[in-house]
Scaffold this motif. Structure first.
Motif, PDB file in Angstrom:
ATOM      1  N   GLN A   1       0.837  -1.187   0.000  1.00 25.10           N
ATOM      2  CA  GLN A   1       0.000   0.000   0.000  1.00 25.10           C
ATOM      3  C   GLN A   1       0.876   1.242   0.000  1.00 25.10           C
ATOM      4  O   GLN A   1       1.878   1.314   0.718  1.00 25.10           O
ATOM      5  CB  GLN A   1      -0.876  -0.013   1.249  1.00 25.10           C
ATOM      6  CG  GLN A   1      -1.720   1.210   1.432  1.00 25.10           C
ATOM      7  CD  GLN A   1      -2.525   1.160   2.732  1.00 25.10           C
ATOM      8  OE1 GLN A   1      -2.662   0.122   3.345  1.00 25.10           O
ATOM      9  NE2 GLN A   1      -3.043   2.296   3.126  1.00 25.10           N
ATOM     10  N   PHE A   2       0.526   2.222  -0.806  1.00 24.66           N
ATOM     11  CA  PHE A   2       1.226   3.504  -0.781  1.00 24.66           C
ATOM     12  C   PHE A   2       0.827   4.241   0.496  1.00 24.66           C
ATOM     13  O   PHE A   2      -0.348   4.326   0.832  1.00 24.66           O
ATOM     14  CB  PHE A   2       0.858   4.339  -2.003  1.00 24.66           C
ATOM     15  CG  PHE A   2       1.424   5.730  -1.941  1.00 24.66           C
ATOM     16  CD1 PHE A   2       2.771   5.954  -2.150  1.00 24.66           C
ATOM     17  CD2 PHE A   2       0.609   6.810  -1.634  1.00 24.66           C
ATOM     18  CE1 PHE A   2       3.299   7.222  -2.085  1.00 24.66           C
ATOM     19  CE2 PHE A   2       1.131   8.092  -1.560  1.00 24.66           C
ATOM     20  CZ  PHE A   2       2.481   8.298  -1.781  1.00 24.66           C
TER      21      PHE A   2
ATOM     22  N   ASN B   1      -2.458   7.262  11.230  1.00 24.72           N
ATOM     23  CA  ASN B   1      -2.233   5.819  11.313  1.00 24.72           C
ATOM     24  C   ASN B   1      -0.756   5.511  11.110  1.00 24.72           C
ATOM     25  O   ASN B   1      -0.187   5.878  10.076  1.00 24.72           O
ATOM     26  CB  ASN B   1      -3.053   5.079  10.243  1.00 24.72           C
ATOM     27  CG  ASN B   1      -4.526   5.340  10.407  1.00 24.72           C
ATOM     28  OD1 ASN B   1      -5.082   5.116  11.471  1.00 24.72           O
ATOM     29  ND2 ASN B   1      -5.167   5.837   9.352  1.00 24.72           N
ATOM     30  N   PRO B   2      -0.125   4.833  12.067  1.00 26.91           N
ATOM     31  CA  PRO B   2       1.290   4.508  11.914  1.00 26.91           C
ATOM     32  C   PRO B   2       1.500   3.253  11.059  1.00 26.91           C
ATOM     33  O   PRO B   2       0.722   2.296  11.154  1.00 26.91           O
ATOM     34  CB  PRO B   2       1.747   4.264  13.351  1.00 26.91           C
ATOM     35  CG  PRO B   2       0.535   3.824  14.074  1.00 26.91           C
ATOM     36  CD  PRO B   2      -0.625   4.497  13.392  1.00 26.91           C
ATOM     37  N   PHE B   3       2.535   3.279  10.226  1.00 29.38           N
ATOM     38  CA  PHE B   3       2.913   2.139   9.401  1.00 29.38           C
ATOM     39  C   PHE B   3       4.372   1.820   9.670  1.00 29.38           C
ATOM     40  O   PHE B   3       5.242   2.681   9.555  1.00 29.38           O
ATOM     41  CB  PHE B   3       2.717   2.449   7.908  1.00 29.38           C
ATOM     42  CG  PHE B   3       1.273   2.589   7.517  1.00 29.38           C
ATOM     43  CD1 PHE B   3       0.568   1.511   7.035  1.00 29.38           C
ATOM     44  CD2 PHE B   3       0.634   3.820   7.650  1.00 29.38           C
ATOM     45  CE1 PHE B   3      -0.768   1.650   6.681  1.00 29.38           C
ATOM     46  CE2 PHE B   3      -0.693   3.964   7.285  1.00 29.38           C
ATOM     47  CZ  PHE B   3      -1.396   2.876   6.805  1.00 29.38           C
ATOM     48  N   PHE B   4       4.620   0.579   9.998  1.00 26.71           N
ATOM     49  CA  PHE B   4       5.951   0.076  10.265  1.00 26.71           C
ATOM     50  C   PHE B   4       6.726   0.078   8.943  1.00 26.71           C
ATOM     51  O   PHE B   4       6.309  -0.532   7.975  1.00 26.71           O
ATOM     52  CB  PHE B   4       5.790  -1.351  10.804  1.00 26.71           C
ATOM     53  CG  PHE B   4       7.047  -2.063  11.133  1.00 26.71           C
ATOM     54  CD1 PHE B   4       7.544  -2.037  12.419  1.00 26.71           C
ATOM     55  CD2 PHE B   4       7.716  -2.797  10.178  1.00 26.71           C
ATOM     56  CE1 PHE B   4       8.694  -2.734  12.743  1.00 26.71           C
ATOM     57  CE2 PHE B   4       8.859  -3.495  10.488  1.00 26.71           C
ATOM     58  CZ  PHE B   4       9.353  -3.456  11.771  1.00 26.71           C
TER      59      PHE B   4
END
Length: 186
Positions: A8-9, A110-113
């Protein structure tokens, strides 16, 4: 090659580094969060040029100038999400003593690792040291000495892990064979 990986971008929002260290009583401690500001960058990501620079002859490496802040301004909801992401990652990856994580936060919070960094430097400008300076309880060298003492106490001689006396390959790494010693009588 018939395999394809799609991700996902993640729209540009905030770029954070979070860290976890083993506490004094074996509980995990969440370090102060570091935020990188990417406004002056050509790209909306941190590249190797944003991390390391060289002199004109490319003979000396130094830290590149960086725009960052520790502790970052984080609301309680995002803090809790980051804490859960970091501590669960630390445990799931089997990290010991410390671990660092790069996180992209989208515009909705929203955090993304992005990546795990279960290694670090303890130089004065390193991420772990800079993050620890965000909380006076760590002092300038306290965290280093605490983690060094813990690593020494937890040290397992090569070959002792998983009942592997011959030092064969384990966990994707080849262990060095134990040194053989011979006792010579006088």
């Amino acid at each position: 090659d018939d395999q394809l990986l799609c991700e996902q971008f993640i729209p540009l929002g905030r770029e954070l580094r979070v860290g976890v260290v083993d506490g004094e009583n074996n509980e995990l401690e969440f370090l102060p969060i570091m935020e990188y500001f990417l406004g002056a960058n050509k790209l909306p990501i941190r590249t190797s040029e944003d991390k390391i620079s060289t002199d004109d002859q490319a003979t000396e490496l130094t830290f590149a100038p960086v725009d960052r802040k520790t502790p970052a301004d984080i609301d309680d909801e995002l803090y809790q999400k980051l804490y859960e992401l970091a501590t669960k990652s630390h445990e799931s990856l089997g990290c010991r003593h410390y671990s660092l994580y790069d996180v992209r936060v989208d515009p909705e919070g929203n955090p993304f690792f992005i990546e795990a960094s279960p290694y670090c430097s303890f130089s004065p400008k390193s991420a772990l040291v800079s993050m620890s300076r965000g909380d006076p309880k760590y002092g300038d060298t306290d965290l280093f000495y605490r983690l060094a003492r813990k690593a020494i106490a937890d040290h397992e001689p090569i070959g002792s892990r998983n009942n592997n006396p011959e030092g064969q390959q384990t966990l994707g790494m080849r262990a060095r064979p134990s040194l053989r010693t011979t006792t010579v009588s006088p």
